[in-house]
Motif scaffolding. Structure first.
Motif, PDB file in Angstrom:
ATOM      1  N   ASP A  12       0.846  -1.179   0.000  1.00  0.00           N
ATOM      2  CA  ASP A  12       0.000   0.000   0.000  1.00  0.00           C
ATOM      3  C   ASP A  12       0.884   1.233   0.000  1.00  0.00           C
ATOM      4  OD1 ASP A  12      -2.407  -1.437   0.054  1.00  0.00           O
ATOM      5  OD2 ASP A  12      -2.314  -1.631   2.218  1.00  0.00           O
ATOM      6  N   THR A  13       0.492   2.238  -0.767  1.00  0.00           N
ATOM      7  CA  THR A  13       1.278   3.448  -0.944  1.00  0.00           C
ATOM      8  C   THR A  13       0.488   4.649  -0.439  1.00  0.00           C
ATOM      9  OG1 THR A  13       2.401   2.484  -2.853  1.00  0.00           O
ATOM     10  CG2 THR A  13       2.436   4.881  -2.677  1.00  0.00           C
ATOM     11  N   TYR A  14       1.118   5.447   0.429  1.00  0.00           N
ATOM     12  CA  TYR A  14       0.467   6.594   1.058  1.00  0.00           C
ATOM     13  C   TYR A  14       1.304   7.849   0.845  1.00  0.00           C
ATOM     14  CZ  TYR A  14      -1.984   2.940   3.632  1.00  0.00           C
ATOM     15  OH  TYR A  14      -2.727   1.837   3.964  1.00  0.00           O
TER      16      TYR A  14
ATOM     17  N   GLY B 117      -8.115   5.569   0.026  1.00  0.00           N
ATOM     18  CA  GLY B 117      -8.794   6.813   0.346  1.00  0.00           C
ATOM     19  C   GLY B 117      -7.989   7.968  -0.215  1.00  0.00           C
ATOM     20  N   GLU B 118      -8.295   9.164   0.259  1.00  0.00           N
ATOM     21  CA  GLU B 118      -7.536  10.322  -0.185  1.00  0.00           C
ATOM     22  C   GLU B 118      -6.059  10.124   0.167  1.00  0.00           C
ATOM     23  OE1 GLU B 118     -10.742  10.687  -1.216  1.00  0.00           O
ATOM     24  OE2 GLU B 118     -11.171  11.168   0.861  1.00  0.00           O
ATOM     25  N   GLY B 119      -5.209  10.235  -0.828  1.00  0.00           N
ATOM     26  CA  GLY B 119      -3.780  10.171  -0.588  1.00  0.00           C
ATOM     27  C   GLY B 119      -3.172   8.792  -0.529  1.00  0.00           C
ATOM     28  N   SER B 120      -3.883   7.769  -1.006  1.00  0.00           N
ATOM     29  CA  SER B 120      -3.283   6.437  -1.002  1.00  0.00           C
ATOM     30  C   SER B 120      -3.846   5.587  -2.142  1.00  0.00           C
ATOM     31  CB  SER B 120      -3.536   5.731   0.332  1.00  0.00           C
ATOM     32  OG  SER B 120      -4.904   5.436   0.500  1.00  0.00           O
ATOM     33  N   PHE B 121      -3.097   4.534  -2.467  1.00  0.00           N
ATOM     34  CA  PHE B 121      -3.547   3.571  -3.461  1.00  0.00           C
ATOM     35  C   PHE B 121      -2.869   2.234  -3.200  1.00  0.00           C
ATOM     36  CE2 PHE B 121       0.075   5.700  -5.457  1.00  0.00           C
ATOM     37  CZ  PHE B 121       0.812   4.656  -6.000  1.00  0.00           C
ATOM     38  N   ARG B 122      -3.366   1.202  -3.829  1.00  0.00           N
ATOM     39  CA  ARG B 122      -2.788  -0.136  -3.679  1.00  0.00           C
ATOM     40  C   ARG B 122      -1.553  -0.232  -4.582  1.00  0.00           C
ATOM     41  NH1 ARG B 122      -5.251  -5.977  -4.888  1.00  0.00           N
ATOM     42  NH2 ARG B 122      -3.791  -7.132  -3.593  1.00  0.00           N
ATOM     43  N   GLY B 123      -0.401  -0.022  -3.989  1.00  0.00           N
ATOM     44  CA  GLY B 123       0.847   0.029  -4.735  1.00  0.00           C
ATOM     45  C   GLY B 123       1.176  -1.242  -5.486  1.00  0.00           C
ATOM     46  N   LYS B 124       0.774  -2.373  -4.929  1.00  0.00           N
ATOM     47  CA  LYS B 124       1.083  -3.650  -5.567  1.00  0.00           C
ATOM     48  C   LYS B 124       0.534  -3.709  -6.997  1.00  0.00           C
ATOM     49  CE  LYS B 124       0.537  -8.620  -5.016  1.00  0.00           C
ATOM     50  NZ  LYS B 124       0.030  -9.692  -4.167  1.00  0.00           N
TER      51      LYS B 124
ATOM     52  N   PHE C  57      11.952   4.016 -10.645  1.00  0.00           N
ATOM     53  CA  PHE C  57      11.961   3.959  -9.187  1.00  0.00           C
ATOM     54  C   PHE C  57      10.984   2.896  -8.708  1.00  0.00           C
ATOM     55  CE2 PHE C  57      13.279   8.335 -10.048  1.00  0.00           C
ATOM     56  CZ  PHE C  57      14.418   8.421  -9.266  1.00  0.00           C
ATOM     57  N   SER C  58      11.397   2.158  -7.697  1.00  0.00           N
ATOM     58  CA  SER C  58      10.562   1.109  -7.124  1.00  0.00           C
ATOM     59  C   SER C  58       9.751   1.647  -5.944  1.00  0.00           C
ATOM     60  CB  SER C  58      11.441  -0.043  -6.638  1.00  0.00           C
ATOM     61  OG  SER C  58      10.672  -0.989  -5.924  1.00  0.00           O
ATOM     62  N   LEU C  59       8.522   1.167  -5.828  1.00  0.00           N
ATOM     63  CA  LEU C  59       7.713   1.473  -4.648  1.00  0.00           C
ATOM     64  C   LEU C  59       8.115   0.611  -3.459  1.00  0.00           C
ATOM     65  CD1 LEU C  59       4.106   1.796  -6.148  1.00  0.00           C
ATOM     66  CD2 LEU C  59       5.687   3.639  -5.523  1.00  0.00           C
TER      67      LEU C  59
ATOM     68  N   ASN D  74       5.477   3.441   1.878  1.00  0.00           N
ATOM     69  CA  ASN D  74       5.000   2.173   1.325  1.00  0.00           C
ATOM     70  C   ASN D  74       5.023   1.115   2.413  1.00  0.00           C
ATOM     71  OD1 ASN D  74       4.836   2.830  -1.677  1.00  0.00           O
ATOM     72  ND2 ASN D  74       6.862   3.557  -1.129  1.00  0.00           N
ATOM     73  N   TRP D  75       3.892   0.467   2.617  1.00  0.00           N
ATOM     74  CA  TRP D  75       3.768  -0.591   3.621  1.00  0.00           C
ATOM     75  C   TRP D  75       3.417  -1.876   2.942  1.00  0.00           C
ATOM     76  CZ3 TRP D  75       0.085   2.655   7.148  1.00  0.00           C
ATOM     77  CH2 TRP D  75       0.851   3.562   7.863  1.00  0.00           C
TER      78      TRP D  75
END
Length: 120
Positions: free
Chosen positions: A4-6, A39-46, A58-60, A118-119
């Motif tokens: 997950d990317t924030y 939500g606001e300010g995040s997306f599923r980075g995978k 660049f890698s997440l 990134n988590w």
């Protein structure tokens, strides 16, 4: 395992001001979210990690991406041809519209001086 990317003002925890959150809301970004992101300010980075790596270099898959790097990633997203980028990435299940949505997300980050946490 997910990724997950924030967007954040801090490398230590997700920190967004009400103005940051409003900027994401007004951008009307439509990216895939996960159970804890989207939500606001995040997306599923995978979902987008390979595409982002191919386009930006660049890698997440790093805990913190500073605002300076986010600026470079945004420039790379702006400079690519979305349809050509999809073809070259080998990400057949992605669409050029998703690159346009990623541009919106990275534009807000760039304008607000935000980095990425990134988590996984």
């Amino acid at each position: 395992m997910g990724l997950d990317t924030y967007a954040s003002n801090s490398p230590d925890d997700v920190v967004l001001s009400p103005e940051d959150e409003q900027a994401f809301l007004e951008a009307e970004i439509n990216l895939c979210g996960g159970m804890y992101s989207g939500g606001e300010g995040s997306f599923r980075g995978k979902v987008y990690s390979l595409l982002i790596l191919e386009i930006t270099g660049f890698s997440l898959h790093q805990e913190w991406i500073p605002p300076e790097t986010v600026r470079e990633m945004y420039a790379a997203l702006l400079n690519c041809d979305p349809e050509q980028a999809i073809l070259e990435s080998g990400e057949a299940d992605r669409s050029s519209n998703e690159i346009l949505e990623l541009r919106k997300f990275f534009r807000v980050c760039n304008e607000r001086g935000l980095g990425l946490i990134n988590w996984w």
